[in-house]
Design a protein around this motif. Structure first.
Motif, short mmCIF file in Angstrom:
data_model
loop_
_atom_site.label_atom_id
_atom_site.label_comp_id
_atom_site.label_asym_id
_atom_site.label_seq_id
_atom_site.Cartn_x
_atom_site.Cartn_y
_atom_site.Cartn_z
N GLY A 1 0.80 -1.22 0.00
CA GLY A 1 0.00 0.00 0.00
C GLY A 1 0.83 1.27 0.00
N VAL A 2 1.88 1.31 0.81
CA VAL A 2 2.69 2.54 0.86
C VAL A 2 3.47 2.74 -0.44
N LEU A 3 3.86 1.65 -1.11
CA LEU A 3 4.53 1.80 -2.40
C LEU A 3 3.61 2.42 -3.44
N ILE A 4 2.37 1.94 -3.49
CA ILE A 4 1.42 2.49 -4.47
C ILE A 4 1.12 3.95 -4.16
N ARG A 5 0.96 4.26 -2.86
CA ARG A 5 0.69 5.66 -2.52
C ARG A 5 1.87 6.56 -2.88
N ALA A 6 3.09 6.07 -2.77
CA ALA A 6 4.25 6.87 -3.15
C ALA A 6 4.16 7.29 -4.61
N VAL A 7 3.74 6.36 -5.48
CA VAL A 7 3.58 6.68 -6.90
C VAL A 7 2.49 7.73 -7.09
N GLY A 8 1.35 7.54 -6.40
CA GLY A 8 0.26 8.49 -6.52
C GLY A 8 0.62 9.89 -6.06
N PHE A 9 1.36 9.98 -4.95
CA PHE A 9 1.76 11.29 -4.46
C PHE A 9 2.75 11.97 -5.39
N ALA A 10 3.65 11.20 -5.99
CA ALA A 10 4.59 11.78 -6.94
C ALA A 10 3.85 12.39 -8.14
N MET A 11 2.75 11.74 -8.55
CA MET A 11 1.98 12.23 -9.69
C MET A 11 1.11 13.43 -9.35
N LEU A 12 0.62 13.51 -8.10
CA LEU A 12 -0.32 14.58 -7.75
C LEU A 12 0.30 15.97 -7.93
N GLY A 13 1.59 16.10 -7.65
CA GLY A 13 2.21 17.40 -7.75
C GLY A 13 2.82 17.71 -9.10
N THR A 14 2.81 16.72 -10.01
CA THR A 14 3.45 16.92 -11.31
C THR A 14 2.47 16.83 -12.48
N ALA A 15 1.33 16.13 -12.30
CA ALA A 15 0.35 15.98 -13.38
C ALA A 15 -0.29 17.34 -13.69
N GLN A 16 -0.51 17.61 -14.96
CA GLN A 16 -1.10 18.88 -15.39
C GLN A 16 -2.50 18.70 -15.96
N SER A 17 -2.82 17.50 -16.44
CA SER A 17 -4.11 17.26 -17.06
C SER A 17 -5.10 16.68 -16.05
N THR A 18 -6.38 16.82 -16.36
CA THR A 18 -7.41 16.26 -15.49
C THR A 18 -7.29 14.75 -15.42
N ILE A 19 -7.00 14.11 -16.57
CA ILE A 19 -6.85 12.65 -16.58
C ILE A 19 -5.69 12.22 -15.68
N GLY A 20 -4.57 12.95 -15.75
CA GLY A 20 -3.44 12.62 -14.90
C GLY A 20 -3.75 12.79 -13.42
N LEU A 21 -4.50 13.84 -13.09
CA LEU A 21 -4.87 14.08 -11.70
C LEU A 21 -5.84 13.02 -11.20
N VAL A 22 -6.75 12.57 -12.08
CA VAL A 22 -7.66 11.49 -11.70
C VAL A 22 -6.89 10.20 -11.43
N ALA A 23 -5.93 9.88 -12.32
CA ALA A 23 -5.12 8.67 -12.13
C ALA A 23 -4.31 8.74 -10.84
N ALA A 24 -3.74 9.91 -10.57
CA ALA A 24 -2.97 10.09 -9.33
C ALA A 24 -3.87 9.94 -8.11
N SER A 25 -5.08 10.47 -8.19
CA SER A 25 -6.02 10.37 -7.07
C SER A 25 -6.41 8.91 -6.82
N VAL A 26 -6.62 8.16 -7.91
CA VAL A 26 -6.98 6.75 -7.77
C VAL A 26 -5.84 5.96 -7.13
N LEU A 27 -4.60 6.17 -7.60
CA LEU A 27 -3.46 5.46 -7.04
C LEU A 27 -3.25 5.82 -5.56
N THR A 28 -3.39 7.10 -5.24
CA THR A 28 -3.25 7.53 -3.85
C THR A 28 -4.27 6.83 -2.97
N GLY A 29 -5.52 6.77 -3.45
CA GLY A 29 -6.56 6.10 -2.68
C GLY A 29 -6.37 4.61 -2.59
N LEU A 30 -5.94 3.98 -3.68
CA LEU A 30 -5.72 2.54 -3.69
C LEU A 30 -4.64 2.15 -2.68
#
Length: 378
Positions: free
Chosen positions: A61-90
């Motif tokens: 779980g913490v490994l997957i959240r690490a990926v999601g958090f890395a994306m949340l601050g770098t994604a620029q598109s809505t699709i990227g932010l949705v994917a980051a939010s899903v990974l963070t939650g997963l």
């Protein structure tokens, strides 16, 4: 993990609004997606944790959240932010029920309200540091916040695998099926109340940054508000939990928590000053102190041995429902509050009325009877 989480998540709403130019409704929807991915998947994640090893579930779980958090601050598109939010939650879905079940397994025979209150206190030590560090890094570049947060979760993975004992799950022969948990009507009634209470708790990462942005000069100030709330938690969590647990029924404690949460939201909205913000956050924080460890202690009493993570997973689903409704409704209501005329008062009185209604439901004798019948607490 606490430092990594609190240096990023409290600042997300401001980053999305100011840096990316998203609407507050979309910000609320992204928060709802993150909450749904985390809490909505908790039943199956808890079921898995009961059958494997809590340490493994936490580590993945913490490994997957690490990926999601890395994306949340770098994604620029809505699709990227949705994917980051899903990974963070997963990621959270995998480690939350496993970690809370591990607390129950390691605290057999102890006062679980105090155990979970201690957990909240330790977490809030990270809450004190995280927002300040996040606010300072955000002033330079918000991507630094997300990368640092992700790195801390990678460190948490190493600590988990080295420091947490293996074999923390129930006896293999006593596993319950998920349909057994969902057939527990008394527990489902409790979950309905928990979801209704979580509608208020979920406002923490929406109402606080929205109101703070209106009365404070910069992101660092928002971090200080969260840190002040964390200091209050650290100082008062254990004594307040001990006092209320010894003198009140769990339902009464949760009733006071609902009133305090709702009053905090109302004060933040109606008292449009820095003082109002801090008083409101203080009331809201007292509500969290009363509600969160008590809810976790109550949920653990419903579960039989070998099913604790499964029950926490279903409680997580209840939180997901409350969070989705709370964030979506909050995003809509706070849009009204930004307008003009009498309607701007609607959000604050709505949440206050919701808290009063919940307090009445929790205060009723027997509102948590099945759980307390096993523990003798009510």
């Amino acid at each position: 993990m606490a430092v990594g989480f609190y240096m990023l998540v409290p600042l997300l709403a401001v980053h999305f609004l100011d840096s990316l130019g998203l609407t507050i409704v979309l910000v609320g929807l992204l928060s709802a997606i993150r909450s749904t991915a985390q809490n909505g998947l908790m039943p199956i994640a808890g079921w898995i944790a009961d059958r494997v090893d809590y340490r493994r579930a936490i580590g993945v779980g913490v490994l997957i959240r690490a990926v999601g958090f890395a994306m949340l601050g770098t994604a620029q598109s809505t699709i990227g932010l949705v994917a980051a939010s899903v990974l963070t939650g997963l990621g959270g879905a995998l480690f939350h029920p496993a970690s809370y079940a591990a607390y129950a397994a390691l605290s057999e025979g102890q006062d679980r309200v105090r155990v979970y209150a201690t957990r909240e206190m330790v977490s809030n030590l990270g809450f004190i540091v995280g927002p300040v560090v996040g606010g300072l890094l955000a002033g330079v570049n918000f991507s630094y916040v997300s990368w640092t947060s992700a790195a801390l979760f990678l460190l948490a993975f190493a600590v988990t695998m080295v420091g947490l004992p293996g074999g923390l799950s129930g006896p293999r022969g006593e596993k319950v099926r998920m349909r057994t948990v969902f057939a527990d009507r008394a527990f489902l009634r409790y979950c309905a109340l928990a979801a209704s209470l979580w509608l208020l708790v979920s406002q923490l990462y929406l109402v606080v940054p929205v109101r703070a942005r209106d009365v404070l000069p910069n992101a660092a100030g928002i971090g200080l508000v969260y840190s002040a709330a964390a200091v209050l938690m650290v100082v008062t969590m254990l004594p307040l939990s001990k006092l209320t647990a010894s003198r009140m029924r769990p339902g009464q404690v949760l009733a006071l928590g609902a009133l305090s949460l709702a009053s905090g939201i109302a004060v933040m909205g109606l008292w449009d000053t820095v003082g109002g913000l801090f008083v409101g956050v203080g009331l809201f924080t007292i509500g969290q102190i009363l509600a969160q460890p008590t809810m976790n202690a109550v949920a653990s009493t419903y579960a039989s041995e070998g099913s604790v993570a499964s029950y926490f997973g279903v409680q997580g689903l209840a939180f997901a429902i409350g969070g989705v409704i709370g964030n979506t409704l909050g995003g809509f209501l706070y849009t009204l509050a930004a307008g003009s005329g009498p309607i701007v008062l609607l959000p604050w009185f709505f949440f206050l009325a919701w808290g009063v209604l919940l307090a009445a439901l929790f205060w009723r004798p027997g509102s948590l009877t099945p759980a307390t019948r096993r523990t003798g607490e009510e």
